[in-house]
Enzyme design. Structure first.
Site, PDB file in Angstrom:
ATOM      1  N   CYS A  69      -6.581  -5.161  -1.312  1.00  0.00           N
ATOM      2  CA  CYS A  69      -7.688  -5.909  -0.991  1.00  0.00           C
ATOM      3  C   CYS A  69      -8.583  -6.745  -2.031  1.00  0.00           C
ATOM      4  O   CYS A  69      -8.807  -7.717  -2.170  1.00  0.00           O
ATOM      5  CB  CYS A  69      -8.556  -5.088  -0.124  1.00  0.00           C
ATOM      6  N   ASP A  74     -19.620   1.927  16.169  1.00  0.00           N
ATOM      7  CA  ASP A  74     -19.836   3.189  15.981  1.00  0.00           C
ATOM      8  C   ASP A  74     -18.435   4.072  16.196  1.00  0.00           C
ATOM      9  O   ASP A  74     -17.399   3.368  16.647  1.00  0.00           O
ATOM     10  CB  ASP A  74     -20.791   3.572  17.296  1.00  0.00           C
ATOM     11  N   ASP A 108     -11.538 -13.308   4.731  1.00  0.00           N
ATOM     12  CA  ASP A 108     -10.881 -12.052   4.304  1.00  0.00           C
ATOM     13  C   ASP A 108      -9.470 -12.518   4.335  1.00  0.00           C
ATOM     14  O   ASP A 108      -8.907 -12.880   5.243  1.00  0.00           O
ATOM     15  CB  ASP A 108     -11.059 -11.079   5.203  1.00  0.00           C
ATOM     16  N   TRP A 125       1.010  -1.229   0.102  1.00  0.00           N
ATOM     17  CA  TRP A 125       0.093  -0.086  -0.005  1.00  0.00           C
ATOM     18  C   TRP A 125       0.938   1.261  -0.014  1.00  0.00           C
ATOM     19  O   TRP A 125       0.377   2.441   0.211  1.00  0.00           O
ATOM     20  CB  TRP A 125      -0.944   0.122   1.252  1.00  0.00           C
ATOM     21  N   TYR A 158      -7.131   4.959   0.070  1.00  0.00           N
ATOM     22  CA  TYR A 158      -8.610   4.230   0.046  1.00  0.00           C
ATOM     23  C   TYR A 158      -8.778   3.507   1.374  1.00  0.00           C
ATOM     24  O   TYR A 158      -9.710   3.342   1.868  1.00  0.00           O
ATOM     25  CB  TYR A 158      -8.682   3.234  -0.986  1.00  0.00           C
ATOM     26  N   HIS A 209     -13.661  -1.778   1.375  1.00  0.00           N
ATOM     27  CA  HIS A 209     -12.796  -2.891   1.543  1.00  0.00           C
ATOM     28  C   HIS A 209     -13.474  -3.908   0.802  1.00  0.00           C
ATOM     29  O   HIS A 209     -14.761  -4.331   1.137  1.00  0.00           O
ATOM     30  CB  HIS A 209     -12.623  -3.198   3.144  1.00  0.00           C
TER      31      HIS A 209
END
Length: 805
Positions: free
Chosen positions: A352, A476, A434, A317, A598, A411
């Site tokens: 991803c 949250d 994932d 990344w 991103y 993602h």
């Protein structure tokens, strides 16, 4: 004390077979045939005269699967050869598309086995046993060494029955000689993999064990069409998408600017199946454990990334891809998997959507129904608090050293369909996996399988990795402020900001399907709030004393929006302040523009403005910011966006207002056109057109193509493309399989975001070449077949390309 279920220990393999709830009990042994069956009826002794499975065991010292050639003595029944499966079996097993010489079958479903013999088989005096071995050290007790006597059921549930005469493909071809036609079937919980297959025969003269031949190897896969398989999916139409579809679309961008790109999964292409099994071997997964889709999918999740175990893809990344391939340049999974299998070295680089695309290929190839899922505003919880925490000092300045949690623009992960006998009832169905390496699970960089139902209900105490997935979709945002004593207090809770517009490709359509409702209850509903409360009660911080998520009452509201956002063009941003009160209000606004990856990592602002506006009652004031490419171009690259932060204070009341806007820069699509008929085995040309949208020369761009069932050229350098210049390339491709095929193209460049395109081809069989015609994709209608260039000129054009204004 009985042994604990080994699958309850995360990260460990099942040491014994595990039968799921509701699975059928083993079938009773089938009656023996011929002489031994009649003898069994009249013999009431201890059974020593009856022959069972054990007497087919190899002699001491012989390693199963590595049998040396056996001398042929008179009277022995030595098979002349084996024919494993048939074309009809491939269709019935939904494996006809595999570009594999060996038969590919699915467990829980019978297939044909033809044993070619020197003389007819005598059921009264001859006996036969089918032998299968899996892995380097097969053992009968572990189900990796299988002995299946004809007409019986093996200890692990395999069956071999003689086929009724003429039941499948009619009589043997002339000159084929005698043959014994069998139907062989693996149990629905058998380990998957590449089985070596042979037969043993026994006559009055003794036993003959045929040598193993690689041409007779059998690839056995999961069977989502079998009701007794843990991966069974009832809706057949969905299986056409989630198992059989070789191409798809992956969604990216932002919540307000959803974009999509085509991806070639190519799970049936040559070499892909072998590469997928190599992944399990590379991890050292015991072959006896490969019948469990829970463990298989977890291993694949760990192995698609290279951390811990030298898996398939290296994540990057940083924006520096000089030592490999820009993740935006990949057009599909096939080249990645072939490269990994061929070299044994992790492929550089992935992000991803690349990890998820490769995972979809591997799991669909192995027979697990799988879909690629994109979550917008996806949280990365680093401290198991089940919240996304943002820390400020006493003056509300961000404390970056404490802000380890982040919110990704998007993602991408996977959902895999299976039953979960290791969980309480009610958690079957879609399971999250994932492969992107974010946090460790049981010491490894993997994630899942995690029940989507458990995520929806906030039941984060259920394995695997449910707390992390819950935080990604329903945490949250909690704002903490440092207090004079040094501690922190919650000053605001923002609900509903995380986990937006969760998207996947709908089954049987090319449209985006929103599956947010599968992951969580309606935002703000009592059920959704209860799920959050249930989850956070198991988090690393207590919930007591937190502020309400309701915004503070105020007369002034602020919104932000952007005009058309095109890479290379001038960008216009706007902040609108509305006064809902009865008195004029004076607003001081601060606008800051910064690049944002991103993954949510934000750079320093490169443009800041301050404004003072008087907003009359009931009216709206607009503040505009115009940004030229010369100002923002050096700050953005592939997958980057721009983040506009608007913050202000109302002078009369002290009210604080804030708003954040993320803007993705659009890039042009590649235009692909078919220039001739698409026929199996025949070279045809594809024209690719790309126009540089930037007001500067584009250098170092590389173009690549990939398509399931299509042989494509290697990546080529496009060369320098001037400002606004269009480049046209002609690339030769060779269709390998008939039917509708999708060709996917991508352009790699450090100065542009994702640039890609796709083309649908209707490929005619080789025998229908005279009537073959091509069809277009989204780029327009295919022209009539033009006069074909000589081969040398076509290849020179493909290498050099041609440019125009």
């Amino acid at each position: 004390m009985p042994d604990a279920d080994p699958r309850l220990d995360p990260g460990r393999w099942a040491a014994a077979s595990f039968r799921g709830r509701g699975a059928p009990s083993p079938s009773p042994p089938r009656p023996r045939r011929g002489f031994w069956r009649r003898l069994g009826r009249c013999c009431g002794c201890c059974g020593c005269c009856r022959r069972g499975t054990d007497d087919w065991e190899p002699p001491p010292g012989e390693v199963p699967g590595r049998r040396p050639p056996q001398p042929l003595r008179p009277g022995l029944l030595a098979p002349r050869g084996l024919v494993v499966g048939s074309a009809a079996d491939r269709v019935a097993h939904h494996t006809a598309e595999f570009a594999c010489r060996n038969f590919v079958g699915r467990r829980g479903q019978a297939f044909g086995l033809r044993v070619l013999l020197p003389r007819p088989f005598d059921p009264d005096d001859d006996r036969l046993c089918v032998e299968l071995v899996l892995g380097p050290t097969p053992q009968v007790a572990k189900g990796t060494h299988v002995l299946v006597p004809l007409g019986e059921t093996s200890a692990t549930g395999w069956t071999a029955e003689e086929e009724e005469e003429g039941a499948e493909e009619g009589a043997e071809p002339p000159g084929a000689g005698p043959a014994l036609r069998l139907r062989l079937a693996a149990p629905p919980d058998a380990p998957i993999g590449r089985y070596r297959l042979s037969v043993k025969t026994r006559t009055g003269a003794g036993e003959y064990a045929a040598p193993f031949d690689e041409a007779n190897d059998l690839f056995l896969l999961f069977n989502p069409w079998c009701p007794d398989d843990l991966v069974y999916m009832e809706t057949t139409n969905d299986l056409n998408e989630y198992v059989l579809n070789e191409s798809g679309r992956i969604f990216y961008g932002t919540e307000a600017q959803i974009a999509e790109r085509s991806w070639n999964y190519g799970q049936f292409d040559a070499g892909v199946l072998e590469a997928c099994l190599h992944i399990l071997d590379r991890r050292g997964m015991p072959h006896a454990a490969r019948g469990d889709p829970i463990m298989v999918s977890r291993v694949v999740s760990a192995m698609v990334n290279s951390l811990d175990d030298n898996g398939v893809l290296v994540g990057n990344w940083t924006g520096d891809y000089a030592q490999g391939t820009n993740p935006s340049a990949w057009a599909g999974s096939v080249d990645i998997l072939r490269s990994y299998h061929g070299s044994g070295a992790p492929v550089r680089y992935g992000q991803c959507w690349v990890f998820a695309g490769v995972m979809t290929t591997v799991l669909r190839c192995l027979g697990l129904p799988t879909r690629t899922v994109t979550n917008y505003n996806s949280a990365h919880d680093t401290d198991v608090s089940l919240t996304t925490d943002i820390y400020f000092d006493e003056n509300m300045r961000p404390l970056e050293r404490l802000n380890t949690d982040s919110v990704w623009n998007f993602h991408v992960w996977n959902d895999c369909w299976m039953k979960r006998p290791d969980l309480p009832s009610g958690y079957d169905g879609w399971q999250v996996l994932d492969a992107t390496p974010q946090e460790t699970s049981s010491g490894l960089f993997c994630c899942g399988p995690c029940s989507v139902t458990a995520v929806k209900n906030g039941e984060v105490f259920l394995k695997y990795d449910t707390p992390f997935v819950f935080a990604e979709v329903n945490s949250d945002k909690v704002y903490w402020q440092r207090q004079p004593g040094g501690g922190f207090a919650v000053v605001h809770v923002e609900e509903g900001a995380i986990g937006r517009r969760i998207s996947t490709l709908g089954a049987g359509s090319a449209a985006r399907m929103d599956v947010t409702h599968q992951y969580k209850h309606p935002e703000g509903s009592e059920e959704e709030r209860q799920a959050v409360a249930t989850a956070t009660s198991h988090g690393s911080r207590p919930r007591a004393g937190r502020a309400s998520g309701a915004p503070a009452a105020g007369e002034v509201t602020v919104t932000a929006e952007a005009g058309p956002a095109v890479a290379g063009a001038e960008l216009e941003l706007r902040a609108m302040a509305r006064n809902t009160g009865a008195e004029p209000r004076t607003l001081r606004l601060r606008l800051a523009l910064a690049p944002v990856r991103y993954t949510g990592v934000t750079g320093p602002p490169f443009r800041q403005e301050q404004h003072r506006r008087v907003v009359p009652p009931g009216q709206e004031e607009t503040v505009s910011m115009t940004v030229a490419y010369s100002e923002y171009g050096s700050h953005v690259g592939d997958q980057d966006a721009l983040k506009l932060t608007v913050a202000g204070t109302v002078e009369e009341t002290g009210q604080v207002v804030a708003k954040e806007l993320r803007v993705r820069l659009h890039t042009p699509d590649l235009t692909l056109t078919l220039l001739g008929p698409a026929v199996v085995g025949q070279e045809t040309e594809i024209q690719v057109v790309f126009q540089n949208p930037l007001p500067e020369t584009l250098k170092g761009a590389v173009f690549r193509m990939e398509g399931a069932g299509i042989s494509c050229p290697k990546p080529i350098s496009v060369g320098a493309v001037g400002p606004g210049q269009a480049v046209r390339l002609r690339q030769p491709v060779v269709p390998l399989r008939p039917g509708r095929r999708r060709l996917v193209a991508a352009l790699e460049s450090s100065r542009l975001g994702p640039v890609h395109g796709a083309l649908l081809l209707d490929v005619a069989p080789a025998a229908a070449a005279a009537a073959a015609t091509g069809s277009t994709g989204s780029t327009g209608s295919a022209p009539s077949p033009p006069r074909r260039l000589p081969r040398g000129r076509r290849r020179r054009a493909a290498r050099a390309g041609s440019t125009g204004g």
